[in-house]
Motif scaffolding. Structure first.
Motif, PDB file in Angstrom:
ATOM      1  N   ARG A   1       1.752   6.468  -6.923  1.00  0.00           N
ATOM      2  CA  ARG A   1       0.623   7.307  -7.323  1.00  0.00           C
ATOM      3  C   ARG A   1       1.000   8.786  -7.240  1.00  0.00           C
ATOM      4  NH1 ARG A   1      -4.770   6.074  -7.627  1.00  0.00           N
ATOM      5  NH2 ARG A   1      -4.390   4.084  -6.603  1.00  0.00           N
ATOM      6  N   ARG A   2       1.650   9.164  -6.162  1.00  0.00           N
ATOM      7  CA  ARG A   2       2.029  10.574  -5.995  1.00  0.00           C
ATOM      8  C   ARG A   2       3.093  10.980  -7.014  1.00  0.00           C
ATOM      9  NH1 ARG A   2      -0.762  13.262  -3.299  1.00  0.00           N
ATOM     10  NH2 ARG A   2      -2.098  12.382  -1.701  1.00  0.00           N
TER      11      ARG A   2
ATOM     12  N   ASN B   1       0.827  -1.205   0.000  1.00  0.00           N
ATOM     13  CA  ASN B   1       0.000   0.000   0.000  1.00  0.00           C
ATOM     14  C   ASN B   1       0.863   1.257   0.000  1.00  0.00           C
ATOM     15  OD1 ASN B   1      -2.440  -1.385   0.012  1.00  0.00           O
ATOM     16  ND2 ASN B   1      -2.479  -1.530   2.242  1.00  0.00           N
ATOM     17  N   ARG B   2       1.945   1.215   0.807  1.00  0.00           N
ATOM     18  CA  ARG B   2       2.840   2.368   0.861  1.00  0.00           C
ATOM     19  C   ARG B   2       3.538   2.541  -0.474  1.00  0.00           C
ATOM     20  NH1 ARG B   2       6.885   2.652   5.831  1.00  0.00           N
ATOM     21  NH2 ARG B   2       4.845   2.808   6.838  1.00  0.00           N
TER      22      ARG B   2
ATOM     23  N   GLU C   1       1.108   4.043  -2.985  1.00  0.00           N
ATOM     24  CA  GLU C   1       0.849   5.457  -2.729  1.00  0.00           C
ATOM     25  C   GLU C   1       2.021   6.309  -3.208  1.00  0.00           C
ATOM     26  OE1 GLU C   1      -1.123   8.901  -1.501  1.00  0.00           O
ATOM     27  OE2 GLU C   1      -1.788   6.872  -1.973  1.00  0.00           O
TER      28      GLU C   1
END
Length: 206
Positions: free
Chosen positions: A13-14, A6-7, A10
Motif C-alpha cells: 500500500r505504501r 498484513n505487513r 501495508e
C-alpha cells in the motif's frame, strides 16, 4: 512461521502511495495510469484494483496519507490535524497563522501536483468531486466555522454574521489565486486577505 499478510499488504500500500504521488509530479495526472503506478510500485495491477477502483481514488488516499505522515513527523503541529484553528483570543492573529501555513502547503511541491490533479479530476467527475469535497475539504473548512463561532461568542464577530459565508471570505480567494495564478501566493497576500475580510475595504470611520 508463515509471512505476515498484513505487513506485506501495508508495504504494498505504501509503495502504491509513493508511486502515485511520484508519477503525478513527474509525468502529470493525465499520463499517470493504474498500470504505471503498479509498475513503479512493483505490484500487479490487480493488487491496486483490489483496493481502489480508479487512479483518482489511489491518489486521493495517497494525498490524505501524505498529510497525515507530515503532521506526525512534525509532532502533530498541523492545525488541521489537531483540535482546530488556534484560539489565542486574537482572531486576526489566529487566522493569519492558519492562512500562512496553508500558503506554505499549497506552495510545497510535494502537495501541489497531487492537489492540482485532484482538483482537476473533480471538475469533470461529479461523483469524485463529491467524495473529494467530503474527504479533503469539508473537515478543514468546518474548523473555520468553529473558530468563527467561538469569536462570535467572545464578541469579536457580529452575532448576525453567517460563519459559513465568513469562512469563504478567507479561503475562497486563496484557492482562486492558487488555481488561476493571478498573483503571488505568499504570506503577505494571506495576511492582507485576513485584514480585508475582517475589516472590509470601505474607508474607516474616524
Amino acid at each position: 512461521m508463515p509471512p505476515d499478510s498484513n505487513r506485506r499488504s501495508e508495504k504494498s500500500r505504501r509503495a502504491i502511495y509513493a508511486a502515485a504521488l511520484t508519477l503525478v509530479a513527474e509525468v502529470g495526472y493525465p499520463k499517470t495510469t493504474i498500470e504505471a503506478i503498479a509498475a513503479r510500485a512493483g505490484v500487479g495491477k490487480q493488487t491496486i484494483y483490489r483496493w481502489w477502483s480508479s487512479k483518482a481514488e489511489v491518489l486521493m488516499e495517497a494525498f490524505v496519507d501524505l498529510g497525515a505522515q507530515a503532521a506526525e513527523a512534525a509532532g502533530s503541529g498541523d492545525w488541521a490535524e489537531t483540535d482546530g484553528i488556534p484560539d489565542t483570543g486574537d482572531l486576526e492573529a489566529d487566522l493569519k497563522t492558519v492562512l500562512r501555513a496553508t500558503v506554505d502547503e499549497l506552495n510545497d511541491p510535494r502537495y501541489e501536483a497531487p492537489a492540482r490533479a485532484l482538483a482537476a479530476e473533480g471538475v469533470g467527475n461529479p461523483a469524485f468531486a463529491k467524495e473529494f469535497v467530503a474527504t479533503l475539504l469539508l473537515p478543514s473548512l468546518e474548523l473555520y466555522v468553529r473558530r468563527l463561532r467561538a469569536a462570535q461568542d467572545a464578541g469579536q464577530v457580529r452575532a448576525d454574521v453567517d460563519p459559513y459565508i465568513a469562512r469563504d471570505l478567507f479561503v475562497s480567494p486563496l484557492a482562486q489565486r492558487w488555481l488561476q495564478g493571478t498573483g503571488p501566493l505568499d504570506h503577505a497576500f494571506a495576511e492582507r486577505l485576513v485584514e480585508y475580510a475582517l475589516y472590509g475595504i470601505a474607508p474607516r470611520r474616524p
